[in-house]
Design a protein around this motif. Structure first.
Motif, PDB file in Angstrom:
ATOM      1  N   ASN A   5       0.671  -1.150   0.094  1.00 17.31           N
ATOM      2  CA  ASN A   5       0.071  -0.110   0.022  1.00 17.31           C
ATOM      3  C   ASN A   5       0.670   1.360  -0.018  1.00 17.31           C
ATOM      4  N   ARG A   6       2.082   0.946   0.190  1.00 16.21           N
ATOM      5  CA  ARG A   6       2.826   2.302   0.159  1.00 16.21           C
ATOM      6  C   ARG A   6       3.115   3.183  -1.328  1.00 16.21           C
ATOM      7  N   LEU A   7       3.236   4.428  -1.291  1.00 15.97           N
ATOM      8  CA  LEU A   7       2.995   5.258  -2.385  1.00 15.97           C
ATOM      9  C   LEU A   7       4.477   5.310  -3.020  1.00 15.97           C
ATOM     10  N   MET A   8       4.565   5.450  -4.405  1.00 12.88           N
ATOM     11  CA  MET A   8       5.760   5.699  -5.124  1.00 12.88           C
ATOM     12  C   MET A   8       6.192   7.083  -5.192  1.00 12.88           C
ATOM     13  N   ASN A   9       7.266   7.364  -4.516  1.00 10.26           N
ATOM     14  CA  ASN A   9       7.794   8.920  -4.481  1.00 10.26           C
ATOM     15  C   ASN A   9       8.592   9.379  -5.652  1.00 10.26           C
ATOM     16  N   ASP A  10       8.998   8.529  -6.746  1.00 10.18           N
ATOM     17  CA  ASP A  10       9.818   8.743  -7.599  1.00 10.18           C
ATOM     18  C   ASP A  10       9.121   9.303  -9.097  1.00 10.18           C
ATOM     19  N   ILE A  11       9.620  10.313  -9.563  1.00 15.47           N
ATOM     20  CA  ILE A  11       9.099  10.891 -10.725  1.00 15.47           C
ATOM     21  C   ILE A  11      10.364  10.593 -12.105  1.00 15.47           C
ATOM     22  N   ASN A  12       9.470  10.146 -13.038  1.00 15.29           N
ATOM     23  CA  ASN A  12      10.356   9.590 -14.235  1.00 15.29           C
ATOM     24  C   ASN A  12      10.567  10.879 -14.993  1.00 15.29           C
ATOM     25  N   VAL A  13      11.739  11.542 -14.947  1.00 15.06           N
ATOM     26  CA  VAL A  13      12.000  12.793 -15.897  1.00 15.06           C
ATOM     27  C   VAL A  13      12.429  12.517 -17.181  1.00 15.06           C
ATOM     28  N   VAL A  14      12.643  11.260 -17.813  1.00 10.76           N
ATOM     29  CA  VAL A  14      12.792  10.918 -18.878  1.00 10.76           C
ATOM     30  C   VAL A  14      11.952  11.435 -19.911  1.00 10.76           C
ATOM     31  N   PRO A  15      10.827  11.383 -19.734  1.00 13.55           N
ATOM     32  CA  PRO A  15       9.939  11.945 -21.055  1.00 13.55           C
ATOM     33  C   PRO A  15       9.805  13.206 -21.125  1.00 13.55           C
ATOM     34  N   TYR A  16      10.025  14.030 -19.845  1.00 10.16           N
ATOM     35  CA  TYR A  16      10.259  15.483 -19.993  1.00 10.16           C
ATOM     36  C   TYR A  16      11.601  15.831 -20.982  1.00 10.16           C
ATOM     37  N   ILE A  17      12.443  15.190 -20.491  1.00  6.90           N
ATOM     38  CA  ILE A  17      13.682  15.608 -21.132  1.00  6.90           C
ATOM     39  C   ILE A  17      13.482  15.336 -22.779  1.00  6.90           C
ATOM     40  N   ASP A  18      12.926  14.120 -23.079  1.00 10.91           N
ATOM     41  CA  ASP A  18      12.745  14.075 -24.328  1.00 10.91           C
ATOM     42  C   ASP A  18      11.781  15.041 -25.314  1.00 10.91           C
ATOM     43  N   VAL A  19      10.833  15.553 -24.320  1.00  8.33           N
ATOM     44  CA  VAL A  19      10.037  16.617 -25.060  1.00  8.33           C
ATOM     45  C   VAL A  19      10.798  18.023 -25.138  1.00  8.33           C
ATOM     46  N   MET A  20      11.644  18.452 -24.196  1.00  7.73           N
ATOM     47  CA  MET A  20      12.350  19.369 -24.274  1.00  7.73           C
ATOM     48  C   MET A  20      13.352  19.423 -25.214  1.00  7.73           C
ATOM     49  N   LEU A  21      13.943  18.447 -25.516  1.00 11.22           N
ATOM     50  CA  LEU A  21      15.041  18.058 -26.600  1.00 11.22           C
ATOM     51  C   LEU A  21      14.194  18.405 -27.974  1.00 11.22           C
ATOM     52  N   VAL A  22      13.001  17.713 -28.154  1.00 11.51           N
ATOM     53  CA  VAL A  22      12.267  17.967 -29.338  1.00 11.51           C
ATOM     54  C   VAL A  22      12.073  19.377 -29.493  1.00 11.51           C
ATOM     55  N   LEU A  23      11.502  20.019 -28.531  1.00 15.67           N
ATOM     56  CA  LEU A  23      11.253  21.377 -28.839  1.00 15.67           C
ATOM     57  C   LEU A  23      12.473  22.438 -29.240  1.00 15.67           C
ATOM     58  N   LEU A  24      13.620  21.952 -28.406  1.00 15.67           N
ATOM     59  CA  LEU A  24      14.991  22.599 -28.778  1.00 15.67           C
ATOM     60  C   LEU A  24      15.339  22.601 -30.384  1.00 15.67           C
ATOM     61  N   VAL A  25      15.233  21.303 -30.897  1.00 16.48           N
ATOM     62  CA  VAL A  25      15.389  21.090 -32.177  1.00 16.48           C
ATOM     63  C   VAL A  25      14.558  21.903 -33.005  1.00 16.48           C
ATOM     64  N   ILE A  26      13.021  21.761 -32.752  1.00 17.07           N
ATOM     65  CA  ILE A  26      12.285  22.574 -33.427  1.00 17.07           C
ATOM     66  C   ILE A  26      12.667  24.192 -33.649  1.00 17.07           C
ATOM     67  N   PHE A  27      12.782  24.603 -32.536  1.00 17.73           N
ATOM     68  CA  PHE A  27      13.196  26.172 -32.573  1.00 17.73           C
ATOM     69  C   PHE A  27      14.458  26.433 -33.123  1.00 17.73           C
ATOM     70  N   MET A  28      15.347  25.590 -33.178  1.00 23.17           N
ATOM     71  CA  MET A  28      16.708  25.576 -33.683  1.00 23.17           C
ATOM     72  C   MET A  28      16.606  25.546 -35.220  1.00 23.17           C
ATOM     73  N   VAL A  29      15.640  24.996 -35.673  1.00 23.85           N
ATOM     74  CA  VAL A  29      15.464  24.532 -37.231  1.00 23.85           C
ATOM     75  C   VAL A  29      14.453  25.957 -37.865  1.00 23.85           C
ATOM     76  N   THR A  30      13.539  26.184 -37.015  1.00 23.21           N
ATOM     77  CA  THR A  30      12.540  27.321 -37.379  1.00 23.21           C
ATOM     78  C   THR A  30      13.105  28.711 -37.106  1.00 23.21           C
ATOM     79  N   ALA A  31      14.029  28.726 -36.257  1.00 23.14           N
ATOM     80  CA  ALA A  31      14.599  30.398 -35.865  1.00 23.14           C
ATOM     81  C   ALA A  31      15.291  31.147 -37.103  1.00 23.14           C
ATOM     82  N   PRO A  32      16.028  30.229 -37.816  1.00 24.06           N
ATOM     83  CA  PRO A  32      16.817  30.982 -38.974  1.00 24.06           C
ATOM     84  C   PRO A  32      16.078  31.393 -40.165  1.00 24.06           C
TER      85      PRO A  32
END
Length: 135
Positions: A5-32
């Motif tokens: 019955n114990r709750l899990m305290n861990d947050i999996n940040v890997v999906p957030y990092i993946d989303v941030m990297l995809v957004l970074l690539v999109i901005f790097m391509v569209t900015a020029p």
């Protein structure tokens, strides 16, 4: 043994990092590809009338006043405070944007310079400057 019955305290940040990297690539391509906005400023013609030469109020060592009109030449004329006021009134009537510069001997008390500036302020002269000499 752990309880189920114990709750899990861990947050999996890997999906957030993946989303941030995809957004970074999109901005790097569209900015020029983006064109910076240009502002079309209005055009004005240059003034055909040059600014009048300034009047120079000279405060000498003995606190006497002299007036030099750079438009008419470099001749100094001794004036009293009353004469200075009447000359400035007549010049303001002719040219309201006439500049006045004050040049005082370095041994003149600061109070004398302030008194002359006060006279100029009473005459509603807006363009007042102090004339200095470069070292």
């Amino acid at each position: 043994m752990r309880s189920k019955n114990r709750l899990m305290n861990d947050i999996n940040v890997v999906p957030y990092i993946d989303v941030m990297l995809v957004l970074l690539v999109i901005f790097m391509v569209t900015a020029p590809m983006m064109n910076p906005g240009q502002v079309d400023l209005p055009q004005v013609s240059k003034s055909s009338t040059p600014a009048p030469a300034p009047l120079e109020v000279i405060i000498k060592k003995d606190s006497t006043l002299a007036l030099r009109d750079h438009a008419k030449g470099d001749e100094e004329t001794q004036v009293s405070r009353e004469e200075l006021v009447s000359i400035l009134k007549s010049r303001q009537a002719l040219q309201s944007e006439q500049a006045v510069v004050i040049s005082a001997d370095k041994s003149v008390r600061y109070e004398e310079v302030i008194n002359v500036m006060d006279v100029l302020q009473q005459q509603h002269i807006k363009k007042v400057g102090l004339l200095t000499q470069a070292k």
